[in-house]
Design a protein around this motif. Sequence first.
Motif, PDB file in Angstrom:
ATOM      1  N   ILE A  11     -27.369  -4.189  37.272  1.00  0.00           N
ATOM      2  CA  ILE A  11     -28.552  -3.583  37.881  1.00  0.00           C
ATOM      3  C   ILE A  11     -28.522  -2.092  37.593  1.00  0.00           C
ATOM      4  O   ILE A  11     -27.524  -1.422  37.900  1.00  0.00           O
ATOM      5  CB  ILE A  11     -28.566  -3.840  39.403  1.00  0.00           C
ATOM      6  N   PRO A  12     -29.570  -1.540  36.992  1.00  0.00           N
ATOM      7  CA  PRO A  12     -29.568  -0.104  36.700  1.00  0.00           C
ATOM      8  C   PRO A  12     -29.399   0.732  37.965  1.00  0.00           C
ATOM      9  O   PRO A  12     -29.935   0.409  39.022  1.00  0.00           O
ATOM     10  CB  PRO A  12     -30.950   0.139  36.075  1.00  0.00           C
ATOM     11  N   ASN A  13     -28.616   1.788  37.860  1.00  0.00           N
ATOM     12  CA  ASN A  13     -28.373   2.748  38.947  1.00  0.00           C
ATOM     13  C   ASN A  13     -27.704   2.125  40.169  1.00  0.00           C
ATOM     14  O   ASN A  13     -27.812   2.661  41.272  1.00  0.00           O
ATOM     15  CB  ASN A  13     -29.675   3.437  39.375  1.00  0.00           C
ATOM     16  N   MET A  14     -26.997   0.995  40.003  1.00  0.00           N
ATOM     17  CA  MET A  14     -26.299   0.363  41.112  1.00  0.00           C
ATOM     18  C   MET A  14     -24.990   1.100  41.370  1.00  0.00           C
ATOM     19  O   MET A  14     -24.216   1.332  40.454  1.00  0.00           O
ATOM     20  CB  MET A  14     -25.994  -1.104  40.766  1.00  0.00           C
ATOM     21  N   ARG A  15     -24.745   1.489  42.615  1.00  0.00           N
ATOM     22  CA  ARG A  15     -23.475   2.134  42.968  1.00  0.00           C
ATOM     23  C   ARG A  15     -22.342   1.127  42.911  1.00  0.00           C
ATOM     24  O   ARG A  15     -21.303   1.373  42.340  1.00  0.00           O
ATOM     25  CB  ARG A  15     -23.545   2.745  44.367  1.00  0.00           C
ATOM     26  N   TRP A  16     -22.514  -0.001  43.558  1.00  0.00           N
ATOM     27  CA  TRP A  16     -21.558  -1.106  43.562  1.00  0.00           C
ATOM     28  C   TRP A  16     -22.292  -2.320  44.105  1.00  0.00           C
ATOM     29  O   TRP A  16     -23.348  -2.194  44.703  1.00  0.00           O
ATOM     30  CB  TRP A  16     -20.315  -0.796  44.416  1.00  0.00           C
ATOM     31  N   GLY A  17     -21.744  -3.497  43.898  1.00  0.00           N
ATOM     32  CA  GLY A  17     -22.315  -4.714  44.459  1.00  0.00           C
ATOM     33  C   GLY A  17     -21.215  -5.507  45.129  1.00  0.00           C
ATOM     34  O   GLY A  17     -20.042  -5.349  44.808  1.00  0.00           O
ATOM     35  N   ALA A  18     -21.560  -6.354  46.072  1.00  0.00           N
ATOM     36  CA  ALA A  18     -20.552  -7.151  46.767  1.00  0.00           C
ATOM     37  C   ALA A  18     -21.037  -8.583  46.939  1.00  0.00           C
ATOM     38  O   ALA A  18     -22.173  -8.811  47.331  1.00  0.00           O
ATOM     39  CB  ALA A  18     -20.238  -6.540  48.129  1.00  0.00           C
ATOM     40  N   LEU A  19     -20.162  -9.518  46.620  1.00  0.00           N
ATOM     41  CA  LEU A  19     -20.384 -10.924  46.900  1.00  0.00           C
ATOM     42  C   LEU A  19     -19.616 -11.206  48.184  1.00  0.00           C
ATOM     43  O   LEU A  19     -18.396 -11.107  48.217  1.00  0.00           O
ATOM     44  CB  LEU A  19     -19.856 -11.780  45.752  1.00  0.00           C
ATOM     45  N   ASP A  27     -23.495  -0.783  59.365  1.00  0.00           N
ATOM     46  CA  ASP A  27     -22.179  -0.148  59.518  1.00  0.00           C
ATOM     47  C   ASP A  27     -21.220  -0.616  58.438  1.00  0.00           C
ATOM     48  O   ASP A  27     -20.437   0.169  57.902  1.00  0.00           O
ATOM     49  CB  ASP A  27     -21.588  -0.450  60.898  1.00  0.00           C
ATOM     50  N   LYS A  28     -21.265  -1.905  58.097  1.00  0.00           N
ATOM     51  CA  LYS A  28     -20.379  -2.450  57.061  1.00  0.00           C
ATOM     52  C   LYS A  28     -20.720  -1.849  55.704  1.00  0.00           C
ATOM     53  O   LYS A  28     -19.829  -1.530  54.924  1.00  0.00           O
ATOM     54  CB  LYS A  28     -20.491  -3.971  57.033  1.00  0.00           C
ATOM     55  N   VAL A  29     -22.000  -1.681  55.414  1.00  0.00           N
ATOM     56  CA  VAL A  29     -22.410  -1.076  54.142  1.00  0.00           C
ATOM     57  C   VAL A  29     -21.920   0.373  54.060  1.00  0.00           C
ATOM     58  O   VAL A  29     -21.407   0.805  53.022  1.00  0.00           O
ATOM     59  CB  VAL A  29     -23.937  -1.162  53.950  1.00  0.00           C
ATOM     60  N   GLU A  30     -22.028   1.114  55.147  1.00  0.00           N
ATOM     61  CA  GLU A  30     -21.530   2.494  55.154  1.00  0.00           C
ATOM     62  C   GLU A  30     -20.019   2.528  54.949  1.00  0.00           C
ATOM     63  O   GLU A  30     -19.501   3.389  54.233  1.00  0.00           O
ATOM     64  CB  GLU A  30     -21.902   3.183  56.468  1.00  0.00           C
ATOM     65  N   GLU A  31     -19.303   1.584  55.558  1.00  0.00           N
ATOM     66  CA  GLU A  31     -17.846   1.502  55.385  1.00  0.00           C
ATOM     67  C   GLU A  31     -17.500   1.184  53.928  1.00  0.00           C
ATOM     68  O   GLU A  31     -16.587   1.784  53.349  1.00  0.00           O
ATOM     69  CB  GLU A  31     -17.300   0.424  56.311  1.00  0.00           C
ATOM     70  N   MET A  32     -18.240   0.261  53.311  1.00  0.00           N
ATOM     71  CA  MET A  32     -17.974  -0.100  51.921  1.00  0.00           C
ATOM     72  C   MET A  32     -18.342   1.029  50.965  1.00  0.00           C
ATOM     73  O   MET A  32     -17.730   1.165  49.909  1.00  0.00           O
ATOM     74  CB  MET A  32     -18.698  -1.395  51.562  1.00  0.00           C
ATOM     75  N   ASN A  33     -19.336   1.846  51.322  1.00  0.00           N
ATOM     76  CA  ASN A  33     -19.655   3.022  50.507  1.00  0.00           C
ATOM     77  C   ASN A  33     -18.452   3.962  50.403  1.00  0.00           C
ATOM     78  O   ASN A  33     -18.259   4.616  49.379  1.00  0.00           O
ATOM     79  CB  ASN A  33     -20.844   3.792  51.090  1.00  0.00           C
ATOM     80  N   LYS A  34     -17.633   4.013  51.460  1.00  0.00           N
ATOM     81  CA  LYS A  34     -16.438   4.859  51.454  1.00  0.00           C
ATOM     82  C   LYS A  34     -15.300   4.223  50.661  1.00  0.00           C
ATOM     83  O   LYS A  34     -14.472   4.916  50.089  1.00  0.00           O
ATOM     84  CB  LYS A  34     -15.973   5.130  52.884  1.00  0.00           C
ATOM     85  N   ILE A  35     -15.260   2.880  50.636  1.00  0.00           N
ATOM     86  CA  ILE A  35     -14.166   2.164  49.978  1.00  0.00           C
ATOM     87  C   ILE A  35     -14.373   2.053  48.469  1.00  0.00           C
ATOM     88  O   ILE A  35     -13.465   2.329  47.691  1.00  0.00           O
ATOM     89  CB  ILE A  35     -14.016   0.745  50.578  1.00  0.00           C
TER      90      ILE A  35
END
Length: 68
Positions: A11-19, A27-35
């Motif tokens: 995906i263009p400009n994707m920071r990261w993806g999670a399955l 809150d979980k998305v913000e935590e994963m942004n840090k990880i």
Amino acid sequence: MKDINDIMPKIPNMRWGALMNRAPTNDKVEEMNKIFPDNGKWHTVFEEKDLITIDGKEIRKKDPNKWT
């Protein structure tokens, strides 16, 4: 076994993806942004009651009140 990054769409400009095995909260998305690094790769995240498995590595959850 194929790597998840060979299977999942790019995906263009994707920071990261999670399955994940359950839908993430904000809150979980913000935590994963840090990880996760800002490299556009996919990661596997399986969350259980007492542990989380991220990319095949187990991380045990502990109650901070019980730390010694």
